[in-house]
Design an enzyme around this catalytic site. Structure first.
Site, PDB file in Angstrom:
ATOM      1  N   ARG A  71      -9.283  -1.524   2.478  1.00  0.00           N
ATOM      2  CA  ARG A  71      -8.971  -0.667   1.332  1.00  0.00           C
ATOM      3  C   ARG A  71     -10.062   0.356   1.035  1.00  0.00           C
ATOM      4  O   ARG A  71      -9.781   1.511   0.735  1.00  0.00           O
ATOM      5  CB  ARG A  71      -8.727  -1.522   0.088  1.00  0.00           C
ATOM      6  CG  ARG A  71      -7.377  -2.162   0.071  1.00  0.00           C
ATOM      7  CD  ARG A  71      -7.317  -3.310  -0.886  1.00  0.00           C
ATOM      8  NE  ARG A  71      -8.045  -4.478  -0.409  1.00  0.00           N
ATOM      9  CZ  ARG A  71      -8.158  -5.626  -1.071  1.00  0.00           C
ATOM     10  NH1 ARG A  71      -7.593  -5.744  -2.257  1.00  0.00           N
ATOM     11  NH2 ARG A  71      -8.817  -6.640  -0.561  1.00  0.00           N
ATOM     12  N   SER A 118     -14.201  -5.354   1.965  1.00  0.00           N
ATOM     13  CA  SER A 118     -14.395  -4.736   0.643  1.00  0.00           C
ATOM     14  C   SER A 118     -13.721  -5.547  -0.461  1.00  0.00           C
ATOM     15  O   SER A 118     -14.155  -5.465  -1.623  1.00  0.00           O
ATOM     16  CB  SER A 118     -13.939  -3.278   0.633  1.00  0.00           C
ATOM     17  OG  SER A 118     -12.569  -3.143   0.928  1.00  0.00           O
ATOM     18  N   GLY A 119     -12.673  -6.283  -0.154  1.00  0.00           N
ATOM     19  CA  GLY A 119     -12.124  -7.308  -1.048  1.00  0.00           C
ATOM     20  C   GLY A 119     -11.724  -6.891  -2.455  1.00  0.00           C
ATOM     21  O   GLY A 119     -11.777  -7.723  -3.358  1.00  0.00           O
ATOM     22  N   GLY A 120     -11.372  -5.624  -2.658  1.00  0.00           N
ATOM     23  CA  GLY A 120     -10.956  -5.197  -3.994  1.00  0.00           C
ATOM     24  C   GLY A 120     -12.018  -4.391  -4.729  1.00  0.00           C
ATOM     25  O   GLY A 120     -11.801  -3.944  -5.854  1.00  0.00           O
ATOM     26  N   LYS A 143     -17.490 -11.827   9.051  1.00  0.00           N
ATOM     27  CA  LYS A 143     -16.948 -10.839   8.116  1.00  0.00           C
ATOM     28  C   LYS A 143     -16.744 -11.518   6.764  1.00  0.00           C
ATOM     29  O   LYS A 143     -15.674 -12.048   6.477  1.00  0.00           O
ATOM     30  CB  LYS A 143     -15.620 -10.286   8.657  1.00  0.00           C
ATOM     31  CG  LYS A 143     -14.885  -9.397   7.680  1.00  0.00           C
ATOM     32  CD  LYS A 143     -13.774  -8.617   8.343  1.00  0.00           C
ATOM     33  CE  LYS A 143     -12.967  -7.884   7.299  1.00  0.00           C
ATOM     34  NZ  LYS A 143     -12.106  -6.850   7.856  1.00  0.00           N
ATOM     35  N   ARG A 151       0.840  -1.217   0.000  1.00  0.00           N
ATOM     36  CA  ARG A 151       0.000   0.000   0.000  1.00  0.00           C
ATOM     37  C   ARG A 151       0.871   1.261   0.000  1.00  0.00           C
ATOM     38  O   ARG A 151       0.567   2.238  -0.677  1.00  0.00           O
ATOM     39  CB  ARG A 151      -0.909   0.033   1.236  1.00  0.00           C
ATOM     40  CG  ARG A 151      -1.749  -1.211   1.450  1.00  0.00           C
ATOM     41  CD  ARG A 151      -3.074  -1.182   0.705  1.00  0.00           C
ATOM     42  NE  ARG A 151      -3.853  -2.349   1.042  1.00  0.00           N
ATOM     43  CZ  ARG A 151      -3.861  -3.500   0.347  1.00  0.00           C
ATOM     44  NH1 ARG A 151      -3.173  -3.597  -0.761  1.00  0.00           N
ATOM     45  NH2 ARG A 151      -4.589  -4.524   0.751  1.00  0.00           N
ATOM     46  N   GLU A 199     -13.780 -14.562   9.483  1.00  0.00           N
ATOM     47  CA  GLU A 199     -13.704 -13.962   8.142  1.00  0.00           C
ATOM     48  C   GLU A 199     -13.422 -14.992   7.053  1.00  0.00           C
ATOM     49  O   GLU A 199     -12.263 -15.317   6.779  1.00  0.00           O
ATOM     50  CB  GLU A 199     -12.616 -12.875   8.108  1.00  0.00           C
ATOM     51  CG  GLU A 199     -12.500 -12.224   6.733  1.00  0.00           C
ATOM     52  CD  GLU A 199     -11.459 -11.102   6.650  1.00  0.00           C
ATOM     53  OE1 GLU A 199     -10.820 -10.799   7.668  1.00  0.00           O
ATOM     54  OE2 GLU A 199     -11.289 -10.549   5.567  1.00  0.00           O
TER      55      GLU A 199
HETATM   56  P1  13P Z   1     -10.489  -5.154   2.567  1.00  0.00           P
HETATM   57  O1  13P Z   1     -11.735  -4.392   2.931  1.00  0.00           O
HETATM   58  O2  13P Z   1      -9.425  -4.291   1.944  1.00  0.00           O
HETATM   59  O3  13P Z   1     -10.780  -6.406   1.807  1.00  0.00           O
HETATM   60  O4  13P Z   1      -9.804  -5.592   3.933  1.00  0.00           O
HETATM   61  C1  13P Z   1     -10.578  -6.165   4.904  1.00  0.00           C
HETATM   62  C2  13P Z   1      -9.770  -7.126   5.678  1.00  0.00           C
HETATM   63  O5  13P Z   1      -9.682  -7.028   6.873  1.00  0.00           O
HETATM   64  C3  13P Z   1      -9.102  -8.227   4.969  1.00  0.00           C
HETATM   65  O6  13P Z   1      -8.691  -9.194   5.898  1.00  0.00           O
END
Ligand code: 13P
Length: 344
Positions: free
Chosen positions: A293, A262-264, A220, A34, A178
């Site tokens: 992100r 958010s995953g991308g 999550k 990042r 998650e």
């Molecule tokens: P993102 O929202 O960027 O996917 O990150 C969430 C997260 O905690 C990934 O483990």
């Protein structure tokens, strides 16, 4: 406080209407990536300065009720010498900790991965609790493509998620479970829905076998979307329909909250999709966000490692937090996105 009281008070703090969780727990290689995107070197001091900026964003607690930290951040301090978990706590933001040790290839399951970190977890948690952590996070990933994810990966990852959750609860720490079905690939939304349904069924079977208290955990997950290379992409309404359909089939009503990753997805896409999800009825759980992100990208871009840009970065973070706070209530739209009257 008994363990039960601790779990209950943390869940209450983490499940509040109009608020969500900030994921700021990037591991060392991830934060380096990042930072590289904004030409900042990933030194311990730069990581401290950046995370201190984030946690001291004025009024962030209006929209953020929890923050997931990386181990290093738990032990860092702001310019005034205040431990960073206390900086969060002062804003009414509960500090949490990523406890998994990352993923490795799963033996005998080509293309699939498993997340490590159960060994010694009890002892590590004791230390994290002393440093102020009240909840934890563990991420497992599932790749879509060809025969992936295979049965072995679905079962093995469900078992580690459930073991982790049981260990956390025994120590009064609320587990965030998650399972992330990755967005990479050109698969359809239907394929993602099928995989998500399998994954969640298995995760909740395992949680049951491990006697995890569903009332004292958060889920999550990723949203149900087409792969990022699939054309056309889905509308927010389609994402919302598929996501809730699968969750109604698989996630017990006893789970108090679902906080999406958010995953991308782009920051605005993640907000629009969350808003569409919250516009649908018939959902027993609080549906919110736990974005990394999608909350931080605009702040990182504004900051660029420049101390003169701290306020601009905080402004960008506060704006995204506010937009997602509106999305949790199904009240987000273009007017709110463009409204600058609330500026810090
Ligand atoms: P993102 O929202 O960027 O996917 O990150 C969430 C997260 O905690 C990934 O483990």
């Amino acid at each position: 406080m008994t363990i039960q009281d601790q779990l209950e008070s943390t869940i209450k703090a983490l499940v509040q209407d109009g608020k969500g969780i900030l994921a700021a727990d990037e591991s060392s290689p991830t934060i380096a990536k990042r930072f590289a995107a904004i030409n900042v070197e990933s030194t311990e001091e730069n990581r401290r300065a950046y995370r201190s900026l984030i946690l001291s964003t004025p009024d962030l607690g209006q929209y953020i009720n929890g923050v997931i930290l990386f181990e290093e951040t738990l032990g860092q301090r702001d310019e005034q010498g205040t431990p960073l978990p206390d900086v969060a706590e002062r804003q009414g933001i509960v500090p949490g900790i990523k406890v998994d040790k990352g993923k490795v290839a799963l033996a005998n399951a080509p293309g699939d991965e498993i997340t490590r970190g159960l060994d010694g977890l009890e002892a590590r948690l004791e230390g994290y609790i002393e440093q102020g952590a009240r909840f934890a996070k563990w991420r497992c990933v599932y790749h879509i493509g060809g025969h992936n994810p295979g049965r072995l990966a679905v079962e093995a990852n469900a078992n580690v998620l459930a073991s982790y959750a049981a260990i956390c609860q025994a120590q009064g720490v609320v587990p965030i479970v998650e399972p992330e079905v990755l967005i990479d690939g050109d698969h359809t939304i239907e394929r993602c829905a099928d995989v998500m349904e399998d994954v969640l069924h298995e995760v909740f079977h395992a949680l049951h076998r491990h006697r995890v208290s569903l009332e004292h955990m958060l889920l999550k997950p990723s949203m149900v979307t087409p792969g990022k290379d699939h054309r056309p992409q889905a509308t927010p309404e389609q994402v919302a329909d598929y996501t809730l359909r699968i969750f109604r089939r698989t996630v017990p009503a006893a789970v108090p909250g679902i906080n999406f990753l958010s995953g991308g997805q782009t920051p605005e896409e993640a907000t629009r999709n969350l808003n569409a999800i919250n516009c649908l009825s018939d959902r027993p759980w609080n549906l919110s966000f736990s974005y990394g992100r999608a909350l931080q990208e605009p702040a990182l871009k504004a900051w660029q490692g420049n101390p003169g840009q701290v306020q601009a970065a905080q402004q960008a973070l506060f704006h995204r937090a506010r937009m997602n706070g509106l999305a949790v209530q199904g009240e987000y739209g273009d007017t709110a996105e463009k409204d600058a009257s609330w500026e810090l």
